[in-house]
Write an enzyme that holds these catalytic residues in place. Sequence first.
Site, PDB file in Angstrom:
ATOM      1  N   GLY A  11       2.256  -7.223  -9.081  1.00  0.00           N
ATOM      2  CA  GLY A  11       0.969  -7.897  -8.866  1.00  0.00           C
ATOM      3  C   GLY A  11       1.110  -9.408  -8.850  1.00  0.00           C
ATOM      4  CG  HIS A  26      -6.134  -3.682 -12.964  1.00  0.00           C
ATOM      5  ND1 HIS A  26      -5.012  -4.110 -12.309  1.00  0.00           N
ATOM      6  CD2 HIS A  26      -6.346  -4.585 -13.951  1.00  0.00           C
ATOM      7  CE1 HIS A  26      -4.575  -5.232 -12.871  1.00  0.00           C
ATOM      8  NE2 HIS A  26      -5.364  -5.542 -13.871  1.00  0.00           N
TER       9      HIS A  26
HETATM   10  N1  SAH Z   1      -0.927 -11.223 -11.626  1.00  0.00           N
HETATM   11  C1  SAH Z   1      -1.976 -11.889 -10.839  1.00  0.00           C
HETATM   12  C2  SAH Z   1      -3.099 -10.973 -10.448  1.00  0.00           C
HETATM   13  C3  SAH Z   1      -2.683  -9.726  -9.714  1.00  0.00           C
HETATM   14  S1  SAH Z   1      -4.073  -8.944  -8.942  1.00  0.00           S
HETATM   15  C4  SAH Z   1      -2.561 -13.041 -11.646  1.00  0.00           C
HETATM   16  O1  SAH Z   1      -2.438 -13.035 -12.875  1.00  0.00           O
HETATM   17  O2  SAH Z   1      -3.167 -13.928 -11.067  1.00  0.00           O
HETATM   18  C5  SAH Z   1      -3.356  -7.417  -8.488  1.00  0.00           C
HETATM   19  C6  SAH Z   1      -2.405  -7.488  -7.301  1.00  0.00           C
HETATM   20  O3  SAH Z   1      -1.787  -6.215  -7.218  1.00  0.00           O
HETATM   21  C7  SAH Z   1      -3.079  -7.746  -5.947  1.00  0.00           C
HETATM   22  O4  SAH Z   1      -2.549  -8.915  -5.378  1.00  0.00           O
HETATM   23  C8  SAH Z   1      -2.720  -6.504  -5.110  1.00  0.00           C
HETATM   24  O5  SAH Z   1      -2.379  -6.788  -3.764  1.00  0.00           O
HETATM   25  C9  SAH Z   1      -1.521  -5.945  -5.851  1.00  0.00           C
HETATM   26  N2  SAH Z   1      -1.358  -4.499  -5.685  1.00  0.00           N
HETATM   27  C10 SAH Z   1      -2.273  -3.534  -5.915  1.00  0.00           C
HETATM   28  N3  SAH Z   1      -1.750  -2.317  -5.691  1.00  0.00           N
HETATM   29  C11 SAH Z   1      -0.460  -2.520  -5.279  1.00  0.00           C
HETATM   30  C12 SAH Z   1       0.608  -1.655  -4.878  1.00  0.00           C
HETATM   31  N4  SAH Z   1       0.466  -0.329  -4.840  1.00  0.00           N
HETATM   32  N5  SAH Z   1       1.790  -2.197  -4.531  1.00  0.00           N
HETATM   33  C13 SAH Z   1       1.949  -3.549  -4.539  1.00  0.00           C
HETATM   34  N6  SAH Z   1       0.980  -4.413  -4.926  1.00  0.00           N
HETATM   35  C14 SAH Z   1      -0.202  -3.911  -5.294  1.00  0.00           C
HETATM   36 MG    MG Z   2      -4.613  -9.154 -14.662  1.00  0.00          MG
END
Ligand code: SAH
Ligand code: MG
Length: 219
Positions: A54, A152
């Site tokens: 993520g 999530h």
């Molecule tokens: N860590 C970041 C927030 C992440 S938001 C921060 O703290 O600012 C969650 C991210 O997970 C999103 O960008 C989304 O594209 C990614 N995501 C969701 N499901 C996914 C998957 N199956 N494989 C790869 N990335 C995924």
């Molecule tokens: Mg988070």
Amino acid sequence: MDQTLQPQLASELLAKQELIRATKGFMPPDEGAALAAALKGCDVSMDLPAVEIGSYTGLSTIYLGTAAQLQGRLLLSVDHHHGSQENQAGWEYHDPSLIDPVSGKMDTLYLFRRAMELAGLDDTVIIVVANSQSFAATFCTEIGFLFIDGGHGHDQAYSDYDSWVPKLAESGVLAIHDVFADPSLGGQAPYHLYQRSLGEGFQEIGAQGSLRVMRKGSA
Ligand code: SAH
Ligand code: MG
């Protein structure tokens, strides 16, 4: 968690304050600092990479990457960059400025890449543009540190856990974000993963806001 950041880590993060403020994301400064401290404190062999699930536009990665760079450890940050369900139009965490006008899809990759360059983390962060599960299926190296902050929803979060936690080395560190015991504060999947880890021999070694940090094994 010991809140006294090692002086070098604290000053590196301070130098990146402006960039951190300008980067879109979902990581409050106190939790980001705790996340960085958790990685900096991870003493598993530096040959074993850290993995973040993520990336979004790189806010949490700036914290983790700064710690990894000080350690001399590589950090793989994995994201398909098309956003989670909660980032899509009509959902709570949607940002319309992140829609690619040509594809009509969310695209956070260029902002993420720019943030890594501005943070001076190009030598440390390996940008992995992939679905977390597909990448895990082809990735056969033990890892030293794992941060789960991808999709999530229940299925996605559980599948991140199932795909990546078995790759953690003994004494490796697992961090999970958005852990809320109270359902009125947030979805329950990360909380369930946190509880699951405690039932599978992980020891809690730190907590800050909704961040939980666990170490694998009793050491
Ligand atoms: N860590 C970041 C927030 C992440 S938001 C921060 O703290 O600012 C969650 C991210 O997970 C999103 O960008 C989304 O594209 C990614 N995501 C969701 N499901 C996914 C998957 N199956 N494989 C790869 N990335 C995924
Ligand atoms: Mg988070």
